[in-house]
Write an enzyme that holds these catalytic residues in place. Structure first.
Site, short mmCIF file in Angstrom:
data_model
loop_
_atom_site.label_atom_id
_atom_site.label_comp_id
_atom_site.label_asym_id
_atom_site.label_seq_id
_atom_site.Cartn_x
_atom_site.Cartn_y
_atom_site.Cartn_z
N PHE A 9 -4.50 3.29 14.83
CA PHE A 9 -5.05 4.24 13.85
C PHE A 9 -6.23 3.59 13.16
CE2 PHE A 9 -2.39 8.01 13.34
CZ PHE A 9 -1.39 7.73 14.23
N LYS A 66 -13.77 0.17 15.62
CA LYS A 66 -12.45 -0.46 15.66
C LYS A 66 -11.87 -0.40 17.07
CE LYS A 66 -10.93 -0.11 10.95
NZ LYS A 66 -10.26 0.60 9.90
N ASP A 88 -3.96 -6.71 5.24
CA ASP A 88 -4.91 -7.60 5.93
C ASP A 88 -4.82 -9.03 5.39
OD1 ASP A 88 -6.03 -5.71 7.69
OD2 ASP A 88 -7.16 -4.84 6.02
N ASN A 114 0.85 -1.20 0.00
CA ASN A 114 0.00 0.00 0.00
C ASN A 114 0.88 1.25 0.00
OD1 ASN A 114 0.57 0.82 2.85
ND2 ASN A 114 -0.32 -1.20 3.21
N ILE A 124 -2.06 -7.56 14.30
CA ILE A 124 -0.94 -7.34 15.24
C ILE A 124 -1.41 -6.56 16.46
CG2 ILE A 124 1.33 -6.25 15.46
CD1 ILE A 124 1.63 -6.68 12.38
N LYS A 140 -11.06 -3.95 18.83
CA LYS A 140 -9.67 -4.34 19.08
C LYS A 140 -9.27 -4.13 20.54
CE LYS A 140 -8.25 -3.46 14.33
NZ LYS A 140 -7.13 -3.71 13.43
N LYS A 198 9.73 -16.56 -10.58
CA LYS A 198 8.92 -15.46 -11.11
C LYS A 198 7.75 -16.01 -11.94
CE LYS A 198 9.27 -11.44 -14.05
NZ LYS A 198 9.93 -10.97 -15.25
N PRO A 255 -2.51 -12.06 10.65
CA PRO A 255 -2.90 -11.82 12.04
C PRO A 255 -3.08 -10.32 12.26
CG PRO A 255 -0.57 -12.40 11.90
CD PRO A 255 -1.14 -12.58 10.53
O1 PMT Z 1 2.75 6.11 6.61
P1 PMT Z 1 2.12 7.43 6.14
O2 PMT Z 1 2.28 7.65 4.66
O3 PMT Z 1 2.59 8.60 6.98
O4 PMT Z 1 0.54 7.32 6.38
C1 PMT Z 1 0.04 7.24 7.66
C2 PMT Z 1 -1.14 6.24 7.73
C3 PMT Z 1 -2.30 6.75 6.88
C4 PMT Z 1 -0.69 4.87 7.23
C5 PMT Z 1 -1.53 6.16 9.25
O5 PMT Z 1 -1.94 7.41 9.69
C6 PMT Z 1 -2.63 5.14 9.47
O6 PMT Z 1 -3.82 5.41 9.31
N1 PMT Z 1 -2.22 3.89 9.84
C7 PMT Z 1 -3.13 2.75 9.99
C8 PMT Z 1 -3.43 2.17 8.64
C9 PMT Z 1 -4.33 0.95 8.74
O7 PMT Z 1 -3.92 -0.12 8.44
O8 PMT Z 1 -5.52 1.20 9.26
P2 PMT Z 1 -6.66 0.08 9.52
O9 PMT Z 1 -7.85 0.90 9.84
O10 PMT Z 1 -6.73 -0.87 8.41
O11 PMT Z 1 -6.13 -0.69 10.80
C10 PMT Z 1 -6.51 -0.35 12.13
C11 PMT Z 1 -5.34 -0.52 13.08
O12 PMT Z 1 -4.99 -1.92 13.18
C12 PMT Z 1 -4.08 0.21 12.69
O13 PMT Z 1 -3.52 0.74 13.87
C13 PMT Z 1 -3.18 -0.89 12.11
O14 PMT Z 1 -1.80 -0.60 12.35
C14 PMT Z 1 -3.61 -2.09 12.90
N2 PMT Z 1 -3.50 -3.38 12.17
C15 PMT Z 1 -4.27 -3.60 11.08
C16 PMT Z 1 -4.20 -4.82 10.44
C17 PMT Z 1 -3.33 -5.81 10.95
N3 PMT Z 1 -3.23 -6.99 10.37
N4 PMT Z 1 -2.58 -5.55 12.03
C18 PMT Z 1 -2.65 -4.35 12.66
O15 PMT Z 1 -1.94 -4.12 13.64
#
Ligand code: PMT
Length: 414
Positions: A323, A337, A279, A210, A307, A341, A289, A305
């Site tokens: 976030f 969320k 995800d 991403n 995290i 979580k 390849k 998973p």
């Molecule tokens: O890196 P930059 O370019 O500065 O951009 C910042 C950002 C937009 C990436 C950041 O501000 C942000 O939003 N990060 C979270 C991105 C994300 O994956 O969001 P989510 O809504 O899908 O996930 C929710 C939370 O679960 C997040 O804290 C994520 O780190 C965490 N997560 C999600 C999936 C996973 N498998 N494991 C996780 O820990």
């Protein structure tokens, strides 16, 4: 925490119904040992008298820019130099507009221009005025210039409407001021942060990923170091230098990031998940390849998973902040969320539009925690990170006034 002892606070009061709360604020500031000087705009005096504030602050209240008597004593430039911090509470929409324009048409606006001390504003106004694009633009400009914006809170308003625009309560403003002077608000705390994207291999040369640049997470790592924390950054592949004082470990994909975090989370006081973790990952990773023989190619994906959820579910879990990256229904998704979580705090940001979120220098955040919420208007990620670390430090302290779960666990097993 009380860092307000002997601090010189210049309190600006502008003309809104919430001006009455300034009286309580002055009283509480003095209780905490601060020296307070009050400056009122003309409109503020229609809501609360200078005499009340003089009695509470124990000092003459300043109201006029061109007051020969005042200028002969402590004039406006002396006041601007005297103060350790300026707080304008309540700050009306009109005052914010004047501040954004850099006007010096009354004593308070002039002082705000003339001071080198940190400047904070606590807005209070009707909810439609708060959401008006003119006010939003003014606030974004002020935030970019380093003005701290504290509040507003949401709820019933004096005008009979309900929504954002209430002045933060004096206690909350005191905490923010306190945080401004707190040296090392996270002194000695161990902070674990994830940042950047993950790359999920398809074959030896291709991956799913991403647009995360890592800027938000790296800014948080730098801000946490500034606040005195011992910081470990588990970083996905990004092109950023490691902030000074931060220990960085690299993670290529979600599984390795998960393993690296699991190894370290047990020793962390605070975990901040900024990484944009994929995800899903391809179920099969081709060893050679992939050839483009077929017209279409199906990739079967399996879930990675979570995290953050895994850390939050640990016994003796650290304070957990995540976030929420959203393209619609930001508030509802973020709140969901946080609960799903089990997080102490969630910071929601809009993604998918240029200028904010992924791979931009600026961002804007909506914060939600149990019983509270706050907007951090658009500002450089570096500045937002400092504000966010201040808020995390405060919530952490409120949650663990006696020490962190790790400290208590260590004491129990000693
Ligand atoms: O890196 P930059 O370019 O500065 O951009 C910042 C950002 C937009 C990436 C950041 O501000 C942000 O939003 N990060 C979270 C991105 C994300 O994956 O969001 P989510 O809504 O899908 O996930 C929710 C939370 O679960 C997040 O804290 C994520 O780190 C965490 N997560 C999600 C999936 C996973 N498998 N494991 C996780 O820990």
């Amino acid at each position: 925490m009380n860092c307000l002892t002997s601090k010189r606070i210049l309190l600006g009061i502008t003309g809104g119904v919430a001006a009455y709360k300034a009286a309580e604020l002055v009283r509480r500031l003095r209780e905490r040992g601060a020296e307070v000087r009050v400056v009122m705009t003309q409109a503020a005096q229609a809501f609360i008298t200078p005499l009340t504030l003089q009695a509470l602050s124990g000092q003459r209240v300043h109201t006029d820019l061109l007051d020969p008597e005042a200028e002969a004593a402590m004039g406006h430039i002396e006041l601007a130099r005297w103060t350790d911090a300026v707080l304008v509470a309540p700050a009306t929409a009109d005052f914010l507009a004047r501040l954004a324009q850099g006007r010096a048409d009354d004593l308070l606006a002039t002082l705000c221009l003339a001071t080198r001390a940190p400047l904070a504003v606590a807005p209070a106004m009707n909810q439609a005025m708060w959401t008006n694009p003119a006010t939003r633009d003014n606030l974004a400009l002020l935030a970019r210039r380093g003005v701290r914006v504290w509040g507003p809170a949401e709820g019933a308003q004096a005008c009979g409407e309900t929504g954002p625009g209430r002045l933060l309560e004096p206690e909350a403003l005191l905490d923010r001021l306190d945080g401004l002077f707190a040296d090392g608000a996270l002194a000695g705390r161990r902070v674990l942060i994830t940042a950047g994207p993950t790359r999920e291999a398809i074959d030896p040369v291709r991956f799913l990923s991403n647009r995360s640049s890592g800027k938000m997470g790296y800014a948080l790592a730098a801000a946490a170091v500034e606040a005195g924390a011992l910081v470990t950054l588990v970083s996905g592949p990004v092109a950023l230098d490691c902030p000074p004082g931060v220990t960085r470990v690299w993670a290529e994909d979600a599984l390795s990031m998960h393993a690296l975090v699991q190894e370290r989370a047990g020793q962390a006081d605070i975990f901040i998940a900024t990484a944009a973790v994929a995800d899903y990952r391809p179920r099969q990773v081709a060893t050679a390849k992939l050839k483009k023989d077929a017209a279409t190619l199906n990739l079967e994906l399996e879930r990675n998973p979570d995290i953050l959820a895994a850390v939050a579910a640990m016994p003796n879990a650290p304070f957990c902040m995540g976030f929420a990256a959203e393209t619609d229904n930001l508030v509802a998704h973020a709140r969901k969320k946080r609960l799903a979580k089990g997080l102490d705090l969630v910071a929601a940001n809009w993604v998918g539009a240029p200028g904010q979120g992924f791979d931009s220098d600026d961002n804007a955040l909506e914060l939600f925690w149990e019983g509270g919420q706050e907007s951090l208007p658009e500002a450089p990620k570096t500045r937002l990170a400092r504000e966010l670390i201040g808020i995390i430090a405060r919530l952490y302290q409120e949650k663990y006034p006696q020490g962190t779960p790790q400290d208590l666990h260590a004491q129990d097993s000693a």
